[in-house]
Design a protein around this motif. Structure first.
Motif, mmCIF file in Angstrom:
data_model
loop_
_atom_site.group_PDB
_atom_site.id
_atom_site.type_symbol
_atom_site.label_atom_id
_atom_site.label_comp_id
_atom_site.label_asym_id
_atom_site.label_seq_id
_atom_site.Cartn_x
_atom_site.Cartn_y
_atom_site.Cartn_z
ATOM 1 N N ALA A 178 6.918 -2.192 -3.173
ATOM 2 C CA ALA A 178 5.952 -2.071 -2.079
ATOM 3 C C ALA A 178 6.449 -1.083 -1.028
ATOM 4 O O ALA A 178 5.681 -0.236 -0.544
ATOM 5 C CB ALA A 178 5.715 -3.443 -1.447
ATOM 6 N N ALA A 179 7.720 -1.184 -0.670
ATOM 7 C CA ALA A 179 8.277 -0.259 0.315
ATOM 8 C C ALA A 179 8.208 1.177 -0.186
ATOM 9 O O ALA A 179 7.928 2.105 0.579
ATOM 10 C CB ALA A 179 9.722 -0.653 0.632
ATOM 11 N N ALA A 180 8.441 1.368 -1.487
ATOM 12 C CA ALA A 180 8.372 2.715 -2.059
ATOM 13 C C ALA A 180 6.956 3.275 -2.007
ATOM 14 O O ALA A 180 6.740 4.451 -1.681
ATOM 15 C CB ALA A 180 8.891 2.691 -3.498
ATOM 16 N N HIS A 181 5.979 2.437 -2.327
ATOM 17 C CA HIS A 181 4.589 2.888 -2.220
ATOM 18 C C HIS A 181 4.255 3.262 -0.775
ATOM 19 O O HIS A 181 3.568 4.271 -0.521
ATOM 20 C CB HIS A 181 3.635 1.787 -2.711
ATOM 21 N N PHE A 182 4.738 2.464 0.165
ATOM 22 C CA PHE A 182 4.464 2.745 1.579
ATOM 23 C C PHE A 182 5.133 4.049 2.012
ATOM 24 O O PHE A 182 4.540 4.853 2.747
ATOM 25 C CB PHE A 182 4.952 1.580 2.437
ATOM 26 N N THR A 183 6.368 4.272 1.560
ATOM 27 C CA THR A 183 7.056 5.520 1.893
ATOM 28 C C THR A 183 6.289 6.719 1.347
ATOM 29 O O THR A 183 6.172 7.757 2.011
ATOM 30 C CB THR A 183 8.486 5.505 1.338
ATOM 31 N N GLY A 184 5.737 6.571 0.151
ATOM 32 C CA GLY A 184 4.934 7.658 -0.407
ATOM 33 C C GLY A 184 3.708 7.959 0.434
ATOM 34 O O GLY A 184 3.352 9.131 0.642
ATOM 35 N N LEU A 185 3.071 6.913 0.940
ATOM 36 C CA LEU A 185 1.917 7.112 1.815
ATOM 37 C C LEU A 185 2.325 7.822 3.104
ATOM 38 O O LEU A 185 1.614 8.712 3.586
ATOM 39 C CB LEU A 185 1.264 5.766 2.131
ATOM 40 N N LEU A 186 3.471 7.427 3.650
ATOM 41 C CA LEU A 186 3.979 8.107 4.851
ATOM 42 C C LEU A 186 4.284 9.569 4.560
ATOM 43 O O LEU A 186 3.992 10.454 5.376
ATOM 44 C CB LEU A 186 5.246 7.413 5.352
ATOM 45 N N ALA A 187 4.898 9.818 3.404
ATOM 46 C CA ALA A 187 5.256 11.187 3.039
ATOM 47 C C ALA A 187 4.016 12.058 2.895
ATOM 48 O O ALA A 187 3.995 13.219 3.322
ATOM 49 C CB ALA A 187 6.062 11.191 1.747
ATOM 50 N N ARG A 188 2.976 11.502 2.294
ATOM 51 C CA ARG A 188 1.723 12.252 2.151
ATOM 52 C C ARG A 188 1.118 12.558 3.510
ATOM 53 O O ARG A 188 0.673 13.687 3.770
ATOM 54 C CB ARG A 188 0.739 11.466 1.297
ATOM 55 N N ALA A 189 1.111 11.559 4.399
ATOM 56 C CA ALA A 189 0.577 11.768 5.746
ATOM 57 C C ALA A 189 1.445 12.736 6.529
ATOM 58 O O ALA A 189 0.936 13.574 7.281
ATOM 59 C CB ALA A 189 0.489 10.431 6.478
ATOM 60 N N CYS A 190 2.756 12.638 6.347
ATOM 61 C CA CYS A 190 3.688 13.535 7.038
ATOM 62 C C CYS A 190 3.446 14.983 6.631
ATOM 63 O O CYS A 190 3.477 15.900 7.463
ATOM 64 C CB CYS A 190 5.123 13.117 6.717
ATOM 65 N N ALA A 191 3.195 15.197 5.339
ATOM 66 C CA ALA A 191 2.960 16.553 4.835
ATOM 67 C C ALA A 191 1.711 17.168 5.450
ATOM 68 O O ALA A 191 1.605 18.387 5.595
ATOM 69 C CB ALA A 191 2.842 16.535 3.316
ATOM 70 N N LYS A 192 0.786 16.294 5.840
ATOM 71 C CA LYS A 192 -0.470 16.766 6.427
ATOM 72 C C LYS A 192 -0.485 16.625 7.942
ATOM 73 O O LYS A 192 -1.507 16.882 8.580
ATOM 74 C CB LYS A 192 -1.642 15.998 5.817
ATOM 75 N N GLY A 193 0.647 16.173 8.515
ATOM 76 C CA GLY A 193 0.755 16.056 9.961
ATOM 77 C C GLY A 193 -0.061 14.939 10.552
ATOM 78 O O GLY A 193 -0.467 15.007 11.718
ATOM 79 N N ILE A 195 0.630 11.194 10.443
ATOM 80 C CA ILE A 195 1.184 9.847 10.336
ATOM 81 C C ILE A 195 0.526 8.892 11.329
ATOM 82 O O ILE A 195 0.189 7.757 10.987
ATOM 83 C CB ILE A 195 2.712 9.870 10.539
ATOM 84 N N GLU A 196 0.332 9.340 12.559
ATOM 85 C CA GLU A 196 -0.290 8.471 13.565
ATOM 86 C C GLU A 196 -1.690 8.059 13.140
ATOM 87 O O GLU A 196 -2.091 6.902 13.311
ATOM 88 C CB GLU A 196 -0.329 9.181 14.918
ATOM 89 N N LYS A 197 -2.423 8.984 12.569
ATOM 90 C CA LYS A 197 -3.776 8.667 12.094
ATOM 91 C C LYS A 197 -3.704 7.659 10.953
ATOM 92 O O LYS A 197 -4.498 6.713 10.897
ATOM 93 C CB LYS A 197 -4.482 9.940 11.641
ATOM 94 N N MET A 198 -2.756 7.858 10.041
ATOM 95 C CA MET A 198 -2.611 6.944 8.906
ATOM 96 C C MET A 198 -2.348 5.525 9.385
ATOM 97 O O MET A 198 -2.941 4.560 8.885
ATOM 98 C CB MET A 198 -1.475 7.396 8.001
ATOM 99 N N THR A 201 -5.220 3.106 10.223
ATOM 100 C CA THR A 201 -6.272 2.774 9.245
ATOM 101 C C THR A 201 -5.726 1.932 8.079
ATOM 102 O O THR A 201 -5.722 2.369 6.933
ATOM 103 C CB THR A 201 -6.905 4.062 8.690
ATOM 104 N N PRO A 202 -5.268 0.704 8.362
ATOM 105 C CA PRO A 202 -4.821 -0.159 7.267
ATOM 106 C C PRO A 202 -5.990 -0.624 6.407
ATOM 107 O O PRO A 202 -7.116 -0.753 6.904
ATOM 108 C CB PRO A 202 -4.166 -1.336 7.995
ATOM 109 N N ALA A 203 -5.728 -0.856 5.133
ATOM 110 C CA ALA A 203 -6.769 -1.403 4.264
ATOM 111 C C ALA A 203 -7.026 -2.868 4.580
ATOM 112 O O ALA A 203 -8.140 -3.371 4.412
ATOM 113 C CB ALA A 203 -6.363 -1.235 2.801
#
Length: 218
Positions: A178-193, A195-198, A201-203
């Protein structure tokens, strides 16, 4: 233009052909046949889970498990300090120590003061583990409501966030994945600048509740 995020993965020894691996730093003496060890298999599954949500993410490996999934606290602290000095934007720990330690707390502080995000797995039951239990760490536990691309805002005493705890054909399950999946989501948001927006918006929000009809949002 988006850019690939760099993640410092503190875990077992990653194989040299691991997708996205930029370098590996061994902070422990790697045992013979390490590639077949539980530590190496764990690290490979964690790295793959990170890249499920961030296929372009780059990984900087810090090996702290020589074969079995056990290590010294001093080794964990050293890995965190090295990660703090690295170019990584996110530091990932899919493990936890049972006791709090000033040494570990100081290393965590160094990571956070370096401006990095620190993600750590937290068990759904039992006493807190560290570094997940340290202030400022993004603590994550498994949430069965979540698909690999989703996360939940739990705000529980042991974990602030939840994420998908498994994957098809993946033997590693629970908080580590679960932590790894979350880190991937952060990394994707980080790449697009974004993270705060991400993080706005929790599911799902609130504790996962298991009823007669299955998992439900609180």
């Amino acid at each position: 233009m988006s850019r690939a995020a760099l993640i410092a993965l503190i875990d077992g020894p990653l194989a040299t052909d691991t997708p996205g691996l930029t370098a590996r730093n061994d902070l422990c003496r790697i045992r013979p046949r390490a590639a077949e060890s539980p530590a190496a298999l764990h690290a490979s599954h964690i790295a793959a889970a990170i890249r499920v949500n961030a296929p372009e993410a780059q990984i900087l490996g810090f090996s702290i498990f020589p074969g079995r999934l056990s290590t010294q606290l001093t080794t964990v602290a050293e890995a965190l300090l090295r990660a703090a000095e690295s170019e990584a934007e996110i530091v990932h720990c899919s493990f936890g120590h049972a006791g709090a330690s000033p040494m570990l707390a100081e290393a965590v502080t160094a990571v956070l003061e370096a401006g990095k995000l620190l993600v750590a797995s937290a068990p759904a039951r039992g006493t807190p583990v560290y570094p997940a239990g340290c202030t400022g760490v993004l603590s994550v536990q498994g949430d069965a409501r979540c698909a690999p691309g989703q996360w939940s805002l739990l705000n529980l005493p042991g974990a602030r966030f939840g994420a998908c705890p498994g994957g098809a054909g993946v033997p590693v399950r629970g908080a580590s994945l679960a932590a790894a999946h979350f880190t991937g989501l952060l990394a994707r948001a980080c790449a697009k600048g974004g993270i705060e927006k991400m993080l706005q918006t929790p599911a799902f929000t609130g504790r996962e509740r298991i009823g007669a009809g299955g998992p439900n949002a609180a």
